[in-house]
Design a protein around this motif. Structure first.
Motif, PDB file in Angstrom:
ATOM      1  N   THR A  67       7.408   2.687   7.983  1.00 13.70           N
ATOM      2  CA  THR A  67       8.515   2.225   7.132  1.00 13.70           C
ATOM      3  C   THR A  67       9.811   2.105   7.922  1.00 13.70           C
ATOM      4  OG1 THR A  67       8.837   4.521   6.441  1.00 13.70           O
ATOM      5  CG2 THR A  67       7.523   3.106   5.017  1.00 13.70           C
ATOM      6  N   SER A  68      10.062   3.016   8.840  1.00 15.62           N
ATOM      7  CA  SER A  68      11.278   2.920   9.653  1.00 15.62           C
ATOM      8  C   SER A  68      11.231   1.699  10.564  1.00 15.62           C
ATOM      9  CB  SER A  68      11.453   4.191  10.484  1.00 15.62           C
ATOM     10  OG  SER A  68      11.621   5.314   9.656  1.00 15.62           O
ATOM     11  N   ALA A  69      10.051   1.394  11.114  1.00 16.53           N
ATOM     12  CA  ALA A  69       9.922   0.202  11.952  1.00 16.53           C
ATOM     13  C   ALA A  69      10.161  -1.071  11.141  1.00 16.53           C
ATOM     14  CB  ALA A  69       8.541   0.170  12.598  1.00 16.53           C
ATOM     15  N   ALA A  81       9.907   1.151   1.073  1.00 20.42           N
ATOM     16  CA  ALA A  81       8.821   0.169   1.032  1.00 20.42           C
ATOM     17  C   ALA A  81       9.026  -0.810  -0.120  1.00 20.42           C
ATOM     18  CB  ALA A  81       7.477   0.887   0.905  1.00 20.42           C
ATOM     19  N   ARG A  82       9.437  -0.316  -1.275  1.00 18.90           N
ATOM     20  CA  ARG A  82       9.666  -1.208  -2.417  1.00 18.90           C
ATOM     21  C   ARG A  82      10.837  -2.152  -2.160  1.00 18.90           C
ATOM     22  NH1 ARG A  82       8.794   3.777  -5.581  1.00 18.90           N
ATOM     23  NH2 ARG A  82       6.673   3.726  -6.427  1.00 18.90           N
ATOM     24  N   ALA A 119       0.829  -1.213   0.000  1.00 16.46           N
ATOM     25  CA  ALA A 119       0.000   0.000   0.000  1.00 16.46           C
ATOM     26  C   ALA A 119       0.860   1.258   0.000  1.00 16.46           C
ATOM     27  CB  ALA A 119      -0.932  -0.011   1.212  1.00 16.46           C
ATOM     28  N   ILE A 120       1.951   1.248   0.770  1.00 17.01           N
ATOM     29  CA  ILE A 120       2.845   2.407   0.799  1.00 17.01           C
ATOM     30  C   ILE A 120       3.588   2.549  -0.520  1.00 17.01           C
ATOM     31  CG2 ILE A 120       4.868   3.393   1.938  1.00 17.01           C
ATOM     32  CD1 ILE A 120       3.959   2.043   4.499  1.00 17.01           C
ATOM     33  N   ALA A 121       4.001   1.422  -1.102  1.00 15.80           N
ATOM     34  CA  ALA A 121       4.797   1.476  -2.333  1.00 15.80           C
ATOM     35  C   ALA A 121       3.973   1.892  -3.545  1.00 15.80           C
ATOM     36  CB  ALA A 121       5.439   0.115  -2.593  1.00 15.80           C
ATOM     37  N   ASP A 122       2.672   1.600  -3.534  1.00 20.50           N
ATOM     38  CA  ASP A 122       1.854   1.835  -4.731  1.00 20.50           C
ATOM     39  C   ASP A 122       0.927   3.033  -4.625  1.00 20.50           C
ATOM     40  OD1 ASP A 122       3.047  -0.421  -5.715  1.00 20.50           O
ATOM     41  OD2 ASP A 122       1.364  -1.752  -5.281  1.00 20.50           O
ATOM     42  N   THR A 123       0.772   3.603  -3.449  1.00 22.11           N
ATOM     43  CA  THR A 123      -0.197   4.698  -3.329  1.00 22.11           C
ATOM     44  C   THR A 123       0.310   5.953  -4.033  1.00 22.11           C
ATOM     45  OG1 THR A 123      -1.414   6.066  -1.763  1.00 22.11           O
ATOM     46  CG2 THR A 123       0.796   5.436  -1.140  1.00 22.11           C
ATOM     47  N   PRO A 124      -0.569   6.645  -4.769  1.00 25.44           N
ATOM     48  CA  PRO A 124      -0.168   7.904  -5.404  1.00 25.44           C
ATOM     49  C   PRO A 124      -0.426   9.135  -4.530  1.00 25.44           C
ATOM     50  CG  PRO A 124      -2.308   7.249  -6.241  1.00 25.44           C
ATOM     51  CD  PRO A 124      -1.909   6.197  -5.223  1.00 25.44           C
ATOM     52  N   ASN A 125      -0.956   8.916  -3.330  1.00 28.43           N
ATOM     53  CA  ASN A 125      -1.313  10.029  -2.452  1.00 28.43           C
ATOM     54  C   ASN A 125      -0.051  10.509  -1.726  1.00 28.43           C
ATOM     55  OD1 ASN A 125      -2.428  11.844  -0.688  1.00 28.43           O
ATOM     56  ND2 ASN A 125      -4.099  10.503  -0.049  1.00 28.43           N
TER      57      ASN A 125
END
Length: 715
Positions: free
Chosen positions: A147-149, A463-464, A128-134
């Motif tokens: 992401t840091s965790a 994320a990726r 979700a983080i890697a693909d979201t455009p928001n």
């Protein structure tokens, strides 16, 4: 994260840590109840300050997660010195214990994300983080903390990848030196090491393509089954099979990636690598080793770029490297326009043919055009196809002086000379002057724009990377086991036929696990004691054994860390399957050798790093969470995500873009007002001229009236 604001482009002001849930709840409860403590200054001031000291005095009680009141008075020095003694739970979150380098103390606010730390590593979350455009969502503290965790928990895998790339570069440097300037003795071991690393990369790429094909096949089967069931209907068994297949399809959709330019670049890298490694093995085995001249230079260059790109997830490089790559990517259209202009100039230069006598006239025309258009490096006579001649000096025969050829002569016709001069000026002014200066401006603008998105790019890159790590075949074994349990439900049930739930491993569970271990037959306990004895050297790698100038006992207690480690590594597998304890006497020698080697390496590295200012406590903490998954004396499954944010840093660091927008709005408003004022002044001038013209006309009319008035009788 409650009350989180939009993140700044760079994240130096925020640090994510994983802490114990119970300790965090106590801290939050104490921060919310600080107002009651303020009313009674005698009410346990030591406990309140001990919590502050446990967080390295970086957390101001005023700003601890929904706290509303400040501490009215500063306590005396005596209770303060007593309070600074770290307690069991607070020391697990002590930043002074975690830092590798000594850092100044600053005031921060603590924010908490009330979800387990393991949830940050889920594929659904990372995808979700890697693909979201928001981008507004990606720029928040919540996404940064997640992401840091996840990065902290998968730190070992990312470090291994970067380490393997660095090892491959070292092998390539060794091969270049030994086969190019030496006798090639160490070339073969380096090439074989490089071949194994390259084989690992090839297996991962093939697995990635296989997952992609498998996912597409499942999508097709799911679509065909849905159409069939819509026509013929379904019974209960078909519904169970369809639900299971749908669940497998959803898992596969998270497992397989989409095709991208990185996939094609990896394929090119693998092909060039094998075309360079395999011939070099034969060339390096002879008496006079030589280097492969065709593919090895390209392979070495690609590996240096690959190593640099593998560090894009690091905090010290990623926020600066990713905007550069994005700015260059956004300038591709301009590069296409530039190359089109260069191709047009090259085509005209080939037709004029001033360098037609060269061995490769097309390439010669291209190089002369590129030198003029992009680099500004040209010789006008060489561009016209005329070579400079040298004549011997009559006074000094050893001296040769250059003589410029005539512009128009036997070698160059007048028409061709004029066309070449026109092409020279058009190329120089049109490309070198105009387009190259525009390129500088466009790159600067794109980089400034992408630098404002550095946080978004960095979070998505991390994320990726983590999602790619979990898609590799080595990480898919656990997923395959879960999938097998889905297909064969009886393996997922206990002896009583009920589904078994995963056990939450905590300190209380460790005590229960030790009691169960003590109740086992003596033969199993004695065999397991061999494994525990072989792992004893790791106790001093996990935590310092004593206090002193080199090794200090700050942070979690060493016996607590060793107890948690022993329960997870020995007690838990032996209690689950007592027969596994019979393996420990066989492998104890190997375990002891590895433990002693790890201890010696750690001591050597600690002594060296101590000389350059690295804190040994921070080294212990880094090794624990990166290698063993221990955050203080807690496993990741027992931790929550915490974030330390400097108050006001968001406003100060995000002020640049905000001020720029405000300045642009003010400039636009001033321009509009200035234009309106100019229009008003112009209209006023027109009115003044109209009034003046009317005054002149009135004066003329009055004079005419005076002249036409009849004379009086007295006159």
């Amino acid at each position: 994260v409650p009350d989180c604001k939009q993140s700044a482009p760079l994240r130096e002001h925020m640090r994510t840590i994983l802490g114990d849930r119970e300790a965090a709840r106590e801290v939050f409860a104490s921060s919310q109840g600080s107002s009651e403590a303020q009313k009674d200054p005698k009410q346990d001031p030591v406990r309140r300050l001990s919590l502050s000291a446990a967080f390295h005095k970086l957390i101001d009680p005023i700003q601890r997660l929904q706290s509303k009141e400040a501490i009215s008075k500063r306590p005396s020095e005596k209770p303060k010195r007593e309070a600074e003694k770290p307690d069991k739970k607070g020391s697990a979150l002590r930043l002074e214990y975690q830092n590798l380098l000594k850092a100044p103390k600053v005031q921060t606010s603590l924010k908490r994300l009330p979800i387990p730390a393991l949830a940050a590593c889920k594929k659904v979350v990372l995808k979700a983080i890697a693909d979201t455009p928001n981008e507004e969502t990606l720029g928040t503290d919540t996404v940064e903390a997640i992401t840091s965790a996840a990065w902290l928990q998968l730190r070992l895998v990312t470090a291994v990848d970067a380490g393997l790339d660095l090892l491959a570069l070292a092998c390539l440097c060794l091969v270049t030196y030994t086969c190019g300037f030496g006798d090639g003795i160490y070339g073969q071991p380096a090439l074989w090491t490089l071949a194994f690393i390259h084989a690992k990369e090839a297996i991962e790429w093939i697995t990635q393509i296989g997952q992609l094909a498998f996912g597409r096949l499942l999508d097709l089967l799911q679509a065909s089954d849905d159409k069939l069931y819509m026509i013929c209907g379904r019974n209960s068994d078909d519904e169970e099979i369809a639900a299971l297949r749908k669940e497998i399809t959803q898992a596969a959709s998270l497992a397989h990636p989409a095709l991208s330019l990185e996939t094609a670049a990896d394929l090119l890298f693998l092909v060039v690598g094998y075309l360079a490694i395999l011939p070099q093995m034969g060339l390096c085995s002879g008496e006079s080793p030589v280097l492969e001249k065709v593919f090895l230079p390209w392979f070495c260059s690609m590996y240096w770029l690959r190593f640099m790109y593998s560090l894009r997830g690091e905090r010290w490089l990623g926020p600066y490297l990713l905007p550069i790559l994005s700015a260059v990517r956004d300038t591709v259209a301009f590069f296409f326009v530039t190359m089109g202009c260069i191709a047009a100039a090259t085509h005209a230069y080939v037709i004029l043919g001033p360098r037609g006598e060269d061995a490769f006239p097309l390439y010669s025309a291209f190089t002369h055009t590129v030198r003029l258009a992009m680099f500004g490096d040209f010789d006008l006579f060489e561009y016209q196809g005329q070579d400079t001649l040298f004549e011997q000096n009559q006074t000094n025969p050893k001296l040769w002086e250059p003589v410029d050829p005539e512009p128009i002569g036997e070698d160059l016709e007048t028409k061709t000379y004029l066309y070449l001069q026109g092409l020279f000026f058009c190329t120089g002014i049109g490309v070198q002057v105009l387009l190259m200066n525009l390129l500088i401006g466009i790159l600067s603008q794109n980089y400034e724009m992408q630098q404002g998105r550095a946080q978004v790019l960095f979070v998505q890159a991390r994320a990726r990377m983590l999602l790619e790590q979990q898609r590799r075949p080595w990480a898919q074994l656990k997923e395959l086991r879960k999938l097998f349990h889905k297909v064969s439900p009886r393996w997922a049930k206990g002896s009583n036929g009920q589904k078994t739930e995963p056990v939450q491993h905590g300190p209380a569970e460790d005590d229960k696990m030790q009691k169960k271990f003590d109740n086992l037959p003596s033969i199993y306990r004695q065999c397991a004691s061999w494994g525990i004895g072989a792992l004893v050297p790791l106790r001093y790698v996990l935590a310092p054994p004593r206090s002193g100038p080199l090794l200090t006992a700050e942070g979690p207690k060493p016996e607590d860390i060793w107890r948690r480690f022993r329960a997870r590594m020995v007690y838990k597998p032996v209690v689950s399957c007592p027969c596994l304890s019979l393996i420990f006497p066989v492998i104890s020698i190997v375990l002891l050798a590895l433990s002693l080697a790890s201890l010696l390496v750690f001591v050597a590295v600690a002594l060296v790093l101590r000389l350059v200012g690295i804190q040994v406590n921070g080294l212990h903490y880094t090794v624990n969470f990166a290698v063993f998954g221990l955050f203080g004396d807690r496993w990741a499954s027992e931790c929550e995500i915490l974030a330390l944010v400097r108050p006001g840093a968001d406003e100060l660091r995000g002020m640049r873009s905000e001020l720029k927008e405000k300045i642009q709005k003010v400039e636009k408003t001033l321009q509009e007002q200035q234009k309106t004022l100019q229009d008003s002044q112009k209209a006023l001038q027109d009115q003044q001229e109209t009034v003046k013209s009317l005054d002149g006309k009135m004066d003329t009319i009055l004079e005419l009236l005076r002249e036409s008035r009849p004379s009086s009788p007295s006159q």
